[in-house]
Design a protein around this motif. Sequence first.
Motif, mmCIF file in Angstrom:
data_model
loop_
_atom_site.group_PDB
_atom_site.id
_atom_site.type_symbol
_atom_site.label_atom_id
_atom_site.label_comp_id
_atom_site.label_asym_id
_atom_site.label_seq_id
_atom_site.Cartn_x
_atom_site.Cartn_y
_atom_site.Cartn_z
ATOM 1 N N VAL A 245 0.875 -1.164 0.000
ATOM 2 C CA VAL A 245 0.000 0.000 0.000
ATOM 3 C C VAL A 245 0.916 1.218 0.000
ATOM 4 O O VAL A 245 1.804 1.314 0.833
ATOM 5 C CB VAL A 245 -0.898 0.032 1.251
ATOM 6 N N PHE A 246 0.684 2.146 -0.940
ATOM 7 C CA PHE A 246 1.635 3.231 -1.131
ATOM 8 C C PHE A 246 1.265 4.497 -0.354
ATOM 9 O O PHE A 246 0.099 4.804 -0.169
ATOM 10 C CB PHE A 246 1.751 3.567 -2.611
ATOM 11 N N GLN A 247 2.326 5.205 0.043
ATOM 12 C CA GLN A 247 2.157 6.441 0.812
ATOM 13 C C GLN A 247 1.280 7.446 0.055
ATOM 14 O O GLN A 247 0.394 8.053 0.626
ATOM 15 C CB GLN A 247 3.538 7.038 1.079
ATOM 16 N N ASN A 248 1.534 7.604 -1.250
ATOM 17 C CA ASN A 248 0.716 8.525 -2.043
ATOM 18 C C ASN A 248 -0.284 7.772 -2.899
ATOM 19 O O ASN A 248 -0.635 8.204 -3.985
ATOM 20 C CB ASN A 248 1.606 9.408 -2.896
ATOM 21 N N PHE A 249 -0.720 6.667 -2.410
ATOM 22 C CA PHE A 249 -1.790 5.828 -2.974
ATOM 23 C C PHE A 249 -1.386 5.060 -4.236
ATOM 24 O O PHE A 249 -1.693 3.896 -4.352
ATOM 25 C CB PHE A 249 -3.075 6.609 -3.247
ATOM 26 N N GLY A 250 -0.761 5.759 -5.222
ATOM 27 C CA GLY A 250 -0.364 5.078 -6.454
ATOM 28 C C GLY A 250 -1.527 4.465 -7.203
ATOM 29 O O GLY A 250 -1.414 3.386 -7.786
#
Lengths: 402, 279
Positions: free
Chosen positions: A111-116
Amino acid sequence: MVAKIKVEGLTKIFGKKPKKALELLQQNKTKEEILKETGHTVGVNQASFEVEEGEIFVIMGLSGSGKSTLVRLLNRLIDPTSGSVWVDGEDLATMNNEQLRQTRRKKVSMVFQNFGLFPFRTILNNVEYGLEVQGMKKEEREQKARKALELVGLKGYEQMYPNELSGGMQQRVGLARALANDPDILLMDEAFSALDPLIRKDMQDELIDIQNKMQKTIVFITHDLDEALRLGDRILIMKDGSIVQIGTPEEILMSPENEYVERFVEDVDRSKVFTVEQVMIRAETVNADKEGPRVALQRMKEAKISSIYVTDRHRKLLGIVHAEDVSQLIKEGKDDLKEAMETEVPTVTKETVLRDMMDLLTERTNVPVAVVEDEKLKGIVVRGTVVAALSGSEVKLNGTSS
Amino acid sequence: MELLPRIPLAEWIDAFVDWLKNAEFFFDGLTSFIKFFIDGIETILGAFPAWALILVIVAIAFWFGGRKIGLAVFVLLGLLLIDNLGYWNDMIITLSIVLSASIISIIIGIPLGIWMAKSTIVESIVKPILDFMQTMPAFVYLIPAVAFFGIGEEPGVIASVIFAMPPTIRFTNLGIRQVPTEMIEAAESFGSTGTQKLFKVQLPTAKATIMAGVNQTIMLALSMVVIASMIGASGLGTAVYYAVGRNDAGGGFEAGLAIVILAIILDRITQSVSKKERS
Ligand SMILES: Nc1ncnc2c1ncn2[C@@H]1O[C@H](COP(=O)(O)OP(=O)(O)OP(=O)(O)O)[C@@H](O)[C@H]1O
Ligand SMILES: [Mg+2]
């Protein structure tokens, strides 16, 4: 048993010629010195640790301390400058492209910090992505994606596009996308940072639930100490790319390794961390099945207490008696303790966090609170130990459990 | 200065071109391929009576151009005017050459742009070549085209392709390189293959940028096709060319107006497709 994830001497240096910087690093130069001398940025500095199966492993640190870099090394989104990562005993560095792809498809989701998220795909199609690249059939993956969306509370948003959702909702789409894959290992880079406090707590509970039910191994990055303490089985604290301390929440709180960690934990609300189990003590009891008022009074005198809990022969909690009522009973010549017994007593379980039982302690200042499990009395909590634990003084907290 | 003999650059180039002519079979093959292309498009476009084709183009402009009534009305009136002035057939020829050149440019340009985006080495080789190609005056391309392919529509297409392809290559490269890192990482973290990453993430994200490049390519192709009338590519350009030769201001204006109308129609349609992708 092999560790789920094992990391040894893992180092990442950003820049064109990391060799030179690596040498300096091994000579114990700091990140700042290396940046000045070579223009290279140290992302992660010789990290070694293990994550056990079924563990929630939290990584904490200030901005720029290398958390995202570290987590990207765990699924080889970036290649390390030196050191190794093993997942289930397999060295990521020796995997060929196909093996690495299979590991990412089946074992590890992120799960990405900036959502991706993919802006040109609907929410549903975003969540399906991981299953789609595996070649799963349309109906099957759609069904799994819908389930994952429901789990994160986004049912009904399937046909929208990411830019139509709030930041917090987008973040949950990212979480659903990772969950849909049903991986063994979840890598979560500040996965709850954009959520408002209420949903955040829900998501934390949900995560703990998922982890309990499915025994997932979770590496969770956060800025927020409260969150780290709530979720983490163990916590790793990073500074300038290096590991400062690894330990359970209690260890981090009770014996911070250095000033950096201390500053981290100084304004934490300890009452949210400590549970009853850590402060409860052995309870004096009387067995109403065979012991009478005289024994009860005698026992209270010996222990210098003014009330005592009453159980049956199986240690099932029946109630509490107070010294004056017991004396009265003896004067009247009665010998059934139950006549003087108060049956309405407040109880807690071992898992209750102290914060949730503060009211009980302040309401009835001189009566200890009973700790109960399966109706049986396991111990009591008295005000003194609780206050000591919360004030952070170095009392030895002895869990006299079971 | 007199001491130094003049460098015989032109002679060298001539010799090189002569040498290249050995590969005649290659150029012949290419010529017939392009001819096949132009003829195909011309046949399709010519199969419709003018009024039917006008309706089709209006419908395309309306649907793909963002459903703007104004655009549709403009296209309708513009095409009726061209027909009315008697330039319909010339317009069809020009349009066929432009479309052929554009389609070939896209077929070659997009993969080349993708390759450039994937490899920094390729980028560093192709980029200066593109710069060079775009700074050359347009009609310079006519010379080698004539040398290898003679005169007619085919060399016109060749020259147009060379002149018009750079924007498609550039914008494809740019569009793919501009895809946010975290999206690429997300794609990779779920175990996408290179091809899946390209078709499921990079190209869809870069679509708007690529379309902007395609739009420029079509416009450049149109301008080149007009110039290529000098080497015998017929169509609207030839009409202008004759008018200039005969000092016929009125005829020149009419043909020029037809070109402008065609240009605006092509531009608006492709631009709105690009804009629609962007939003
Ligand atoms: N691709 C990159 N190129 C160069 N330097 C980088 C790159 N990625 C990260 N860094 C550097 O590595 C260090 C660690 O960055 P990282 O993103 O891992 O920090 P972080 O702990 O995740 O911070 P935050 O909490 O702000 O997300 C920083 O000094 C950063 O500047
Ligand atoms: Mg980060």
